[in-house]
Design a protein around this motif. Structure first.
Motif, PDB file in Angstrom:
ATOM      1  N   GLU A  89       6.910   2.259   0.264  1.00 29.53           N
ATOM      2  CA  GLU A  89       6.848   3.339   1.252  1.00 29.53           C
ATOM      3  C   GLU A  89       7.959   4.344   1.016  1.00 29.53           C
ATOM      4  O   GLU A  89       7.769   5.548   1.128  1.00 29.53           O
ATOM      5  N   GLY A  98      -0.677   3.150  13.444  1.00 28.12           N
ATOM      6  CA  GLY A  98      -0.938   2.857  12.028  1.00 28.12           C
ATOM      7  C   GLY A  98      -1.178   1.372  11.859  1.00 28.12           C
ATOM      8  O   GLY A  98      -0.820   0.554  12.728  1.00 28.12           O
ATOM      9  N   SER A  99      -1.808   0.996  10.739  1.00 32.49           N
ATOM     10  CA  SER A  99      -1.999  -0.441  10.522  1.00 32.49           C
ATOM     11  C   SER A  99      -0.665  -1.073  10.160  1.00 32.49           C
ATOM     12  O   SER A  99      -0.489  -2.280  10.252  1.00 32.49           O
ATOM     13  N   SER A 100       0.324  -0.246   9.780  1.00 29.71           N
ATOM     14  CA  SER A 100       1.633  -0.834   9.455  1.00 29.71           C
ATOM     15  C   SER A 100       2.250  -1.496  10.687  1.00 29.71           C
ATOM     16  O   SER A 100       2.871  -2.550  10.573  1.00 29.71           O
ATOM     17  N   ILE A 126       0.566  -4.803  11.045  1.00 33.88           N
ATOM     18  CA  ILE A 126       1.062  -5.798  10.081  1.00 33.88           C
ATOM     19  C   ILE A 126       2.401  -6.375  10.573  1.00 33.88           C
ATOM     20  O   ILE A 126       2.643  -7.580  10.538  1.00 33.88           O
ATOM     21  N   TYR A 149       0.261  -4.337  -1.082  1.00 27.99           N
ATOM     22  CA  TYR A 149       1.120  -3.548  -0.207  1.00 27.99           C
ATOM     23  C   TYR A 149       2.077  -4.543   0.445  1.00 27.99           C
ATOM     24  O   TYR A 149       1.666  -5.327   1.307  1.00 27.99           O
ATOM     25  N   CYS A 165      -5.325  -8.643   0.932  1.00 30.92           N
ATOM     26  CA  CYS A 165      -5.677  -7.238   1.127  1.00 30.92           C
ATOM     27  C   CYS A 165      -7.052  -7.067   0.487  1.00 30.92           C
ATOM     28  O   CYS A 165      -7.192  -7.187  -0.728  1.00 30.92           O
ATOM     29  N   ASN A 220      -5.456  -3.045  -2.519  1.00 29.79           N
ATOM     30  CA  ASN A 220      -4.597  -1.988  -3.029  1.00 29.79           C
ATOM     31  C   ASN A 220      -3.533  -2.711  -3.848  1.00 29.79           C
ATOM     32  O   ASN A 220      -2.842  -3.567  -3.290  1.00 29.79           O
ATOM     33  N   ASP A 268      -5.844  -7.614   5.453  1.00 33.60           N
ATOM     34  CA  ASP A 268      -5.603  -6.167   5.538  1.00 33.60           C
ATOM     35  C   ASP A 268      -6.868  -5.487   5.015  1.00 33.60           C
ATOM     36  O   ASP A 268      -7.166  -5.538   3.825  1.00 33.60           O
ATOM     37  N   VAL A 273      -7.837  -2.218   5.460  1.00 33.18           N
ATOM     38  CA  VAL A 273      -7.736  -0.785   5.685  1.00 33.18           C
ATOM     39  C   VAL A 273      -8.571   0.030   4.680  1.00 33.18           C
ATOM     40  O   VAL A 273      -8.864   1.193   4.923  1.00 33.18           O
ATOM     41  N   TYR A 274      -8.996  -0.621   3.582  1.00 33.71           N
ATOM     42  CA  TYR A 274      -9.828   0.091   2.596  1.00 33.71           C
ATOM     43  C   TYR A 274     -11.324  -0.202   2.730  1.00 33.71           C
ATOM     44  O   TYR A 274     -12.101   0.255   1.902  1.00 33.71           O
ATOM     45  N   SER A 276      -6.208   5.413   8.342  1.00 33.16           N
ATOM     46  CA  SER A 276      -5.414   6.181   7.362  1.00 33.16           C
ATOM     47  C   SER A 276      -6.057   6.330   5.996  1.00 33.16           C
ATOM     48  O   SER A 276      -5.733   7.260   5.274  1.00 33.16           O
ATOM     49  N   LYS A 277      -6.904   5.397   5.603  1.00 33.81           N
ATOM     50  CA  LYS A 277      -7.333   5.381   4.202  1.00 33.81           C
ATOM     51  C   LYS A 277      -8.779   5.850   4.059  1.00 33.81           C
ATOM     52  O   LYS A 277      -9.022   7.015   3.842  1.00 33.81           O
ATOM     53  N   ARG A 318      -2.010   8.396  12.846  1.00 36.58           N
ATOM     54  CA  ARG A 318      -1.305   7.116  12.983  1.00 36.58           C
ATOM     55  C   ARG A 318      -2.052   6.163  13.934  1.00 36.58           C
ATOM     56  O   ARG A 318      -1.472   5.632  14.890  1.00 36.58           O
TER      57      ARG A 318
HETATM   58  C1  LIG Z   1      -3.028  -1.790   1.862  1.00 32.56           C
HETATM   59  C2  LIG Z   1      -2.321  -0.998   2.901  1.00 32.56           C
HETATM   60  N1  LIG Z   1      -2.213  -1.487   4.138  1.00 32.56           N
HETATM   61  C3  LIG Z   1      -1.593  -0.822   5.106  1.00 32.56           C
HETATM   62  C4  LIG Z   1      -1.016   0.406   4.876  1.00 32.56           C
HETATM   63  C5  LIG Z   1      -0.327   1.108   6.005  1.00 32.56           C
HETATM   64  O1  LIG Z   1      -0.958   2.287   6.347  1.00 32.56           O
HETATM   65  P1  LIG Z   1      -1.057   2.888   7.807  1.00 32.56           P
HETATM   66  O2  LIG Z   1       0.123   2.437   8.581  1.00 32.56           O
HETATM   67  O3  LIG Z   1      -1.053   4.367   7.588  1.00 32.56           O
HETATM   68  O4  LIG Z   1      -2.343   2.406   8.387  1.00 32.56           O
HETATM   69  C6  LIG Z   1      -1.085   0.967   3.599  1.00 32.56           C
HETATM   70  C7  LIG Z   1      -0.460   2.267   3.299  1.00 32.56           C
HETATM   71  O5  LIG Z   1      -0.375   2.728   2.178  1.00 32.56           O
HETATM   72  C8  LIG Z   1      -1.766   0.250   2.589  1.00 32.56           C
HETATM   73  O6  LIG Z   1      -1.903   0.729   1.352  1.00 32.56           O
END
Ligand SMILES: Cc1ncc(COP(=O)(O)O)c(C=O)c1O
Length: 374
Positions: free
Chosen positions: A9, A82-84, A87, A108, A154, A158, A186, A188-189, A216-217, A225
């Motif tokens: 990040e 955000g998904s962060s 997590i 990630y 994931c 990613n 995870d 998110v994709y 986000s993705k 966010r």
């Molecule tokens: C695999 C993966 N998970 C989670 C995130 C976090 O993203 P965000 O907080 O924008 O949802 C990222 C960001 O690059 C990511 O690549």
């Protein structure tokens, strides 16, 4: 213990806005509110009082998110920043000293950093390129024990763009279940697949799954966010308690925009834009890489918006990336930031003109550094 710096990040935050071309966009070219909403909807948005709103996410948004998951309703969803954040909350919810987290790499690496700071033991299991970027499940079986509290995956991955097959998912579930571990998935994709088959959520297969995801993705909206946790109701309640300490609430304006993003027709519109952009850029990439095939190779991604390139040049991935950034003004992410050196990640999600420009600068840099090879 404080979490160590989250290198991936940090380097993206420092460089992606200051270089001439960011060739490692991790999502899909972001949309503007103008592209997303009608004038009437924008007018509605700007008249919303900026209160905290529902701190766990509005019931309407939570319900809409829950439709992506089998047998879930709004009570199974916590909206996060955000998904962060999702997590981070997952690690806080489940891990403490004595516990073990097993994490898929390359990845990630956010949850592993938090887990270490909580005193948990972290073990990594590699996706193997020789196995078409899948896991050797015999290895996973040998790694788990009663101390394994969480297995973090994931999917789609990613940075490799691989997707776990249904039979491997079932096997992973059975391994996790054999020791009573939770699965953190995870996702998110999901929605950025090249084919029309959407990735199955682990939540469909295993009750002890914690899904983290967001807009986000594949949904092209990192700036609002909005992310979420999807899991058992009791864990959502607990996570909400933790969110009181982290961000209290996700922005009420962002939640309103998210409702629009998640309308059925908008989801379809965004997904077809995503697929079209990724396919166009992948074709350009295939033509670009073919003359270099003795030195650069990759397994075609199934989803996700990037290619993970293996290179044969004798240089560390971080040195290569910084040399290209300083001299050509093009930014890529080093494999080292995903826990696997000898690779670099290129993003396929930028608009096509930017993407082509980035590849040209990359070629120029390779030619400058390795004139014999390129
Ligand atoms: C695999 C993966 N998970 C989670 C995130 C976090 O993203 P965000 O907080 O924008 O949802 C990222 C960001 O690059 C990511 O690549």
């Amino acid at each position: 213990m404080k979490p160590k710096p989250f290198e991936l990040e940090r380097i993206q935050s420092i460089y992606e806005n200051s270089v001439e071309v960011n060739l490692t966009e991790s999502g899909i070219e972001p949309l503007s509110i103008k592209e997303l909403m009608t004038d009437k909807e924008i007018d509605e948005l700007i008249n919303i009082p900026m209160s905290y709103g529902y701190t766990q996410g509005s019931p309407e948004l939570r319900s809409r998110i829950s439709t992506f998951y089998k047998d879930y309703d709004y009570k199974n969803i916590l909206v996060t920043s955000g998904s962060s954040e999702a997590i981070y909350l997952t690690a806080l919810l489940l891990l403490s000293r004595q516990d073990e987290l097993i994490m898929m790499t390359p990845n990630y690496l956010s949850i592993s950093g938090v887990a270490e700071s909580l005193g948990a033991k972290v073990s990594f299991i590699n996706l193997e390129e020789d196995l078409n970027w899948s896991l050797d499940l015999e290895k996973l079986k040998a790694m788990v024990s009663k101390k394994t509290k969480l297995i973090s995956l994931c999917n789609p991955n990613n940075p490799t763009g691989s997707i776990i097959t249904k039979s491997d998912m079932e096997e992973i579930v059975s391994i996790a279940d054999s020791v009573g571990a939770y699965i953190h998935s995870d996702e998110v994709y999901i929605g950025a697949e090249f084919s029309d088959d959407e990735t199955i959520s682990f939540q469909n297969l295993y009750n002890k799954t914690i899904v983290t995801s967001g807009l986000s993705k594949s949904f092209s909206n990192p700036g609002i966010r909005i992310g979420w946790l999807a899991t058992q109701e009791e864990l959502i309640e607990e996570a909400w308690g933790l969110k009181d300490y982290t961000t209290i609430a996700s922005s009420i304006l962002s939640q309103h925009i998210a409702l629009k993003v998640l309308e059925k027709e908008t989801v379809q519109r965004i997904r077809s834009r995503t697929k079209e952009l990724l396919s166009t850029n992948l074709e350009i990439f295939n033509n670009w890489i073919s003359p270099y095939s003795n030195t650069l190779s990759f397994i075609p991604p199934k989803a996700g918006g990037f290619v993970y390139i293996k290179y044969k040049m004798p240089i560390n991935s971080s040195d290569l990336v910084h040399d290209l950034r300083e001299n050509e003004g093009v930014f890529l992410v080093p494999g080292g930031s995903f826990g696997m050196d000898g690779y670099i990640r290129i993003g396929l999600g930028s608009n096509t003109e930017t993407f082509k420009k980035g590849l040209a600068l990359f070629s120029q840099g390779l030619n400058r550094i390795f004139p014999e090879t390129f």
